[in-house]
Design a protein around this motif. Structure first.
Motif, PDB file in Angstrom:
ATOM      1  N   GLY A  31       0.781  -1.225   0.000  1.00 34.41           N
ATOM      2  CA  GLY A  31       0.000   0.000   0.000  1.00 34.41           C
ATOM      3  C   GLY A  31       0.813   1.275   0.000  1.00 34.41           C
ATOM      4  N   ALA A  32       2.088   1.176   0.385  1.00 25.27           N
ATOM      5  CA  ALA A  32       2.959   2.351   0.427  1.00 25.27           C
ATOM      6  C   ALA A  32       4.374   1.933   0.083  1.00 25.27           C
ATOM      7  CB  ALA A  32       2.905   3.011   1.804  1.00 25.27           C
ATOM      8  N   LEU A  33       5.180   2.908  -0.296  1.00 23.40           N
ATOM      9  CA  LEU A  33       6.571   2.632  -0.635  1.00 23.40           C
ATOM     10  C   LEU A  33       7.448   3.810  -0.243  1.00 23.40           C
ATOM     11  CD1 LEU A  33       7.300   4.426  -3.412  1.00 23.40           C
ATOM     12  CD2 LEU A  33       5.871   2.676  -4.459  1.00 23.40           C
ATOM     13  N   TRP A  34       8.743   3.546  -0.149  1.00 19.23           N
ATOM     14  CA  TRP A  34       9.748   4.569   0.125  1.00 19.23           C
ATOM     15  C   TRP A  34      10.645   4.749  -1.086  1.00 19.23           C
ATOM     16  CZ3 TRP A  34      10.879   7.766   4.309  1.00 19.23           C
ATOM     17  CH2 TRP A  34      10.067   7.607   5.433  1.00 19.23           C
ATOM     18  N   LEU A  35      10.987   5.994  -1.372  1.00 13.33           N
ATOM     19  CA  LEU A  35      11.920   6.325  -2.443  1.00 13.33           C
ATOM     20  C   LEU A  35      13.098   7.092  -1.853  1.00 13.33           C
ATOM     21  CD1 LEU A  35       9.476   7.667  -5.202  1.00 13.33           C
ATOM     22  CD2 LEU A  35      10.332   5.323  -4.935  1.00 13.33           C
ATOM     23  N   GLY A  36      14.312   6.721  -2.246  1.00  7.82           N
ATOM     24  CA  GLY A  36      15.490   7.505  -1.924  1.00  7.82           C
ATOM     25  C   GLY A  36      15.926   8.262  -3.167  1.00  7.82           C
TER      26      GLY A  36
END
Length: 405
Positions: free
Chosen positions: A191-196
């Motif tokens: 449902g969610a993600l992290w981006l660097g």
């Protein structure tokens, strides 16, 4: 030292044998008889015992290098990035393509021309990510269930859906991150993600709405990410050799560690943090950070002054020795208290992390990979990696009791 007894064989050589350093098959626990259906407590206890037996046996397989190896995918393009949801894998190629393949059959089931092969004006950014060995193409790829997320040199990230029966890779829109995306981590439920990003930020996005809900500022360009949902933490490895922790729900800082950075106390030049991972050591969480010089460091987490878990004062730190001979671009936890590292010296190593009080030691290694190695994936039974030209190599640690493929 024990680590000198390495499995240093080229991937192609591994294909000529069914096992490498495979000791006599371990003595397995006797089958257990499950309780009667109406005895729920005993039934659950039996199931837990059975699961513990499987995990223990699987750990022995990993520690003893009891595996067999094979090519699971061969393409007509160089493989740059890999994400695994066995039996499917999402692959980013040197030409900027993104595809999904079935690793049991080796068939490509969906393919898209997703990203630019090259981009002008990004020389510095690509040197931060790749050093001297760029190779072009996709910068990052992640997969969770039917969701694939990829990033290229045009900036931002693109969302893809693997349709029913993996018949097509369907575009689900873009995330306008505002900078070059260097790393992607998808949460377990998708449902969610992290981006660097290379502008020095990490951000959490709601996938369905493509909406940013958390944004944190790092000390330098973010080159790698790791997510630990059990501890609600995200780790950012940065171009100045540091690792910063943040609460993955609120974005609150949870400390900084600079194992690779120049401190002014020695003549050693600072290195970039090229990969980072969370591991468990004796029931506690730790962070492993690896650099562009081949060094790998581990630090245990503890309770900070406010009671939050993070980089607490007085934590146990170790350097994993010997260092790799090139940038360590991949770290991946494995069963049996093991850690896998992959580096631009063309090797993978399996490390023993079980004793958190002593420096970890390498159990064995695999050689014959290339300086373009970019990804190492482990699903508990298999170790799959790129870095072998246009192929994926799978080292399978499942045993003949028929662990599920």
């Amino acid at each position: 030292m024990a680590w000198l007894a390495l499995v240093f064989a080229a991937p192609c050589a591994l294909l000529r044998q069914t096992a490498v350093l495979a000791p006599p098959h371990p003595v397995l626990p006797r089958p257990i008889r499950l309780a009667a259906p109406d005895d729920d407590d005993a039934l659950y206890a039996s199931l837990r015992q059975r699961q513990q037996q499987i995990e223990s046996r699987r750990g022995r397989q990993w520690r003893a290098a009891a595996f067999h190896s094979r090519v699971v995918l061969a393409l007509d393009d160089w493989i740059r990035r890999l994400a695994l949801e066995w039996p499917l894998a999402a692959v980013g190629t040197a030409a900027g393509g993104v595809l999904v393949a079935d690793l049991r059959s080796g068939a490509v089931v969906a393919r898209r021309a997703a990203h630019a092969e090259e981009a002008r004006g990004l020389r510095r950014e690509m040197r931060l990510l790749h050093g001297e060995y760029d190779g072009g193409g996709t910068l990052a790829v992640a997969m969770r269930g039917a969701l694939v997320v990829s990033a290229g040199r045009e900036g931002g990230a693109r969302l893809w859906a693997v349709a029913a029966a993996a018949a097509e890779l369907r575009s689900e829109g873009e995330i306008a991150a505002g900078a070059i995306v260097s790393a992607i981590e998808i949460e377990r439920d998708g449902g969610a993600l992290w981006l660097g990003t290379l502008d020095g930020h990490a951000s959490r996005w709601v996938v369905g709405e493509r909406r940013e809900v958390v944004r944190v500022r790092a000390a330098a360009e973010v080159l790698c990410l790791a997510l630990c949902e059990a501890a609600a933490l995200v780790a950012c490895g940065t171009a100045d050799g540091g690792v910063q922790l943040f609460d993955s729900v609120t974005g609150e800082p949870r400390g900084e560690w600079r194992p690779l950075a120049f401190s002014g106390s020695s003549a050693r030049r600072g290195e970039r943090c090229r990969s980072v991972a969370f591991v468990e050591v004796n029931g506690t969480h730790a962070v492993v950070a690896a650099g562009s010089d081949g060094a790998i460091h581990m630090r245990s987490l503890g309770r900070m002054e406010d009671g939050a878990l993070g980089f607490a004062a007085g934590a146990v730190c170790h350097q994993l020795m010997p260092s790799h001979g090139g940038a360590v671009v991949a770290l991946e936890p494995a069963p049996g208290g093991c850690l896998i590292s992959g580096a631009h010296d063309g090797t993978l190593r399996v490390w023993d992390l079980r004793d958190g009080r002593e420096p970890p030691t390498p159990l064995y290694g695999l050689a014959g990979y290339k300086v373009w190695l970019g990804s190492v994936c482990c699903d508990g039974q298999r170790l799959v990696s790129d870095g072998a030209d246009n192929t994926l190599i799978c080292h399978d640690f499942s045993d003949e009791e028929g662990e599920d493929e």
